[in-house]
Design a protein around this motif. Structure first.
Motif, PDB file in Angstrom:
ATOM      1  N   GLN A 116       0.601  -0.984  -0.188  1.00 42.01           N
ATOM      2  CA  GLN A 116      -0.364  -0.154   0.161  1.00 42.01           C
ATOM      3  C   GLN A 116       0.970   1.204  -0.012  1.00 42.01           C
ATOM      4  O   GLN A 116       0.554   2.432  -0.604  1.00 42.01           O
ATOM      5  CB  GLN A 116      -1.122  -0.059   1.415  1.00 42.01           C
ATOM      6  N   ARG A 117       2.170   1.092   0.411  1.00 44.11           N
ATOM      7  CA  ARG A 117       2.948   2.480   0.659  1.00 44.11           C
ATOM      8  C   ARG A 117       4.113   2.489  -0.599  1.00 44.11           C
ATOM      9  O   ARG A 117       4.016   3.264  -1.327  1.00 44.11           O
ATOM     10  CB  ARG A 117       3.753   2.081   2.356  1.00 44.11           C
ATOM     11  N   ASN A 208       4.878   6.311  -2.973  1.00 42.70           N
ATOM     12  CA  ASN A 208       4.106   6.957  -2.143  1.00 42.70           C
ATOM     13  C   ASN A 208       4.762   7.275  -0.351  1.00 42.70           C
ATOM     14  O   ASN A 208       6.020   7.336  -0.335  1.00 42.70           O
ATOM     15  CB  ASN A 208       2.208   7.243  -1.885  1.00 42.70           C
ATOM     16  N   VAL A 209       3.975   9.074   0.260  1.00 44.50           N
ATOM     17  CA  VAL A 209       4.517   9.610   1.313  1.00 44.50           C
ATOM     18  C   VAL A 209       4.721   9.027   2.475  1.00 44.50           C
ATOM     19  O   VAL A 209       5.045   9.125   3.182  1.00 44.50           O
ATOM     20  CB  VAL A 209       3.232  11.499   1.206  1.00 44.50           C
ATOM     21  N   GLY A 210       3.594   7.564   2.399  1.00 45.65           N
ATOM     22  CA  GLY A 210       3.417   6.638   3.434  1.00 45.65           C
ATOM     23  C   GLY A 210       4.485   5.597   3.931  1.00 45.65           C
ATOM     24  O   GLY A 210       4.478   5.288   4.652  1.00 45.65           O
ATOM     25  N   ALA A 211       5.920   5.647   2.388  1.00 45.64           N
ATOM     26  CA  ALA A 211       5.832   4.207   2.151  1.00 45.64           C
ATOM     27  C   ALA A 211       7.414   5.343   3.393  1.00 45.64           C
ATOM     28  O   ALA A 211       7.775   6.389   4.244  1.00 45.64           O
ATOM     29  CB  ALA A 211       6.735   4.053   1.209  1.00 45.64           C
ATOM     30  N   PRO A 268       7.839  10.447  14.187  1.00 44.07           N
ATOM     31  CA  PRO A 268       9.022  10.526  14.180  1.00 44.07           C
ATOM     32  C   PRO A 268       9.901  12.416  13.605  1.00 44.07           C
ATOM     33  O   PRO A 268       8.274  12.685  12.396  1.00 44.07           O
ATOM     34  CB  PRO A 268      10.348   9.959  13.229  1.00 44.07           C
ATOM     35  N   LYS A 269      10.747  12.935  13.597  1.00 45.86           N
ATOM     36  CA  LYS A 269      10.518  14.440  12.968  1.00 45.86           C
ATOM     37  C   LYS A 269      10.522  14.470  11.399  1.00 45.86           C
ATOM     38  O   LYS A 269      10.390  15.338  10.799  1.00 45.86           O
ATOM     39  CB  LYS A 269      11.794  14.498  13.814  1.00 45.86           C
ATOM     40  N   ASP A 270      10.961  12.847  10.578  1.00 44.91           N
ATOM     41  CA  ASP A 270      10.765  12.903   9.445  1.00 44.91           C
ATOM     42  C   ASP A 270      10.105  12.565   8.431  1.00 44.91           C
ATOM     43  O   ASP A 270      10.228  12.124   7.882  1.00 44.91           O
ATOM     44  CB  ASP A 270      12.840  12.481   9.188  1.00 44.91           C
ATOM     45  N   ALA A 271       8.652  11.631   9.303  1.00 41.09           N
ATOM     46  CA  ALA A 271       8.150  11.147   8.706  1.00 41.09           C
ATOM     47  C   ALA A 271       7.232  12.771   7.759  1.00 41.09           C
ATOM     48  O   ALA A 271       7.270  13.988   8.203  1.00 41.09           O
ATOM     49  CB  ALA A 271       6.684  10.840   9.907  1.00 41.09           C
ATOM     50  N   ARG A 272       6.518  11.974   6.893  1.00 42.72           N
ATOM     51  CA  ARG A 272       5.534  13.158   6.024  1.00 42.72           C
ATOM     52  C   ARG A 272       4.179  13.676   6.279  1.00 42.72           C
ATOM     53  O   ARG A 272       3.787  12.454   6.593  1.00 42.72           O
ATOM     54  CB  ARG A 272       5.654  12.904   4.091  1.00 42.72           C
TER      55      ARG A 272
END
Length: 272
Positions: A116-117, A208-211, A268-272
């Motif tokens: 999905q990601r 995608n941005v969730g990966a 996390p600080k780098d999560a999209r």
């Protein structure tokens, strides 16, 4: 909840209750079985089918893959490369608590997370022939790894998350070290069959941005150990963070369900 899902949940809870956390378990070397050890008969056929699905995912599972990637675009060498998120030993590591999900998940759920990601596609049915084949391959890869132990090289290499990214410098590194394979516009390099020799790292055919790879420090860890291909370890940690800061922020498909990630507030600080 149907009977099948109830059974999976019960097994997951029992496994977690009876096994120590992997972070507290001994680490063992990562053995990779010889393909000559694949048995003959239906189980061997399933193992071989699973490997084919994972290495040629875009072609083999067009209804489940929404971009141009294969599972082995990230899980290098058919899932046997250390620090490239190898599949060796995973069967004995799951069920596992995942902070992104905020719950204990099965290996099947983790596989579908990638569909999905990273594949920007649709999940497989838990009891499908395809899922069982993938599980068979991963079980075979885990031959000789004791249940509940941590395999050396699992996941990605650790990276210093205190490093400050410089995406402008990262663009320069990308042009010099990455563009020859992944394209000046991140479009990848296609093969005559319509797939990719080298995968796209942004755009509609990328993850995608969730990966996980859309996260800067996760991508940097992968890059530092594995890229450029065949020259892993030649970039400094700072260079890896810089180039990851550049390509992870380029346009790519959205993932609406990302709003449900990290439900316990430890995003996390780098999560999209």
């Amino acid at each position: 909840m149907n009977t099948f899902k109830q059974r999976i949940l019960t097994l997951a809870m029992l496994a977690v209750a009876s096994a120590p956390a992997l972070s507290q378990s001994p680490t063992v070397p990562m053995p990779v079985p010889d393909e000559a050890s694949i048995p003959k008969g239906p189980m061997g056929d399933a193992i071989k089918r699973g490997k084919a699905l994972l290495t040629d995912t875009h072609k083999q599972l067009p209804k489940n893959v929404g971009n141009g990637l294969n599972c082995t675009s990230c899980h290098l060498n058919a899932g046997t490369t250390a620090h490239a998120s190898p599949w060796v030993g995973l069967v004995g590591a799951f069920p596992e608590y995942r902070s992104r999900s905020g719950k204990v998940i099965s290996l099947q759920e983790r596989i579908n997370d990638c569909f999905q990601r990273s594949m920007n596609g649709k999940p497989l049915a838990f009891d499908s022939a395809e899922m069982n084949a993938i599980m068979a391959y991963m079980k075979w890869l885990s031959t000789g790894v004791p249940t509940g132990t941590n395999v050396a090289g699992r996941g990605f290499e650790k990276i210093d998350t205190s490093l400050t990214p410089d995406p402008v410098h990262g663009k320069t590194i990308y042009g010099a070290q990455c563009a020859s394979c992944h394209g000046a516009e991140g479009q990848g390099t296609k093969n005559p069959q319509g797939g990719y020799i080298f995968p796209p790292v942004w755009g509609k055919d990328s993850f995608n941005v969730g990966a996980g790879m859309a996260r800067m420090y996760t991508a940097a860890a992968f890059v530092k150990h594995n890229m450029p291909l065949g020259q892993g370890g030649t970039l400094s940690a700072q260079d890896a963070v810089d180039v990851a800061a550049y390509f992870t922020q380029q346009p790519r498909p959205d993932y609406a369900a990302k709003a449900k990630d990290w439900p316990k507030g430890d995003r996390p600080k780098d999560a999209r």
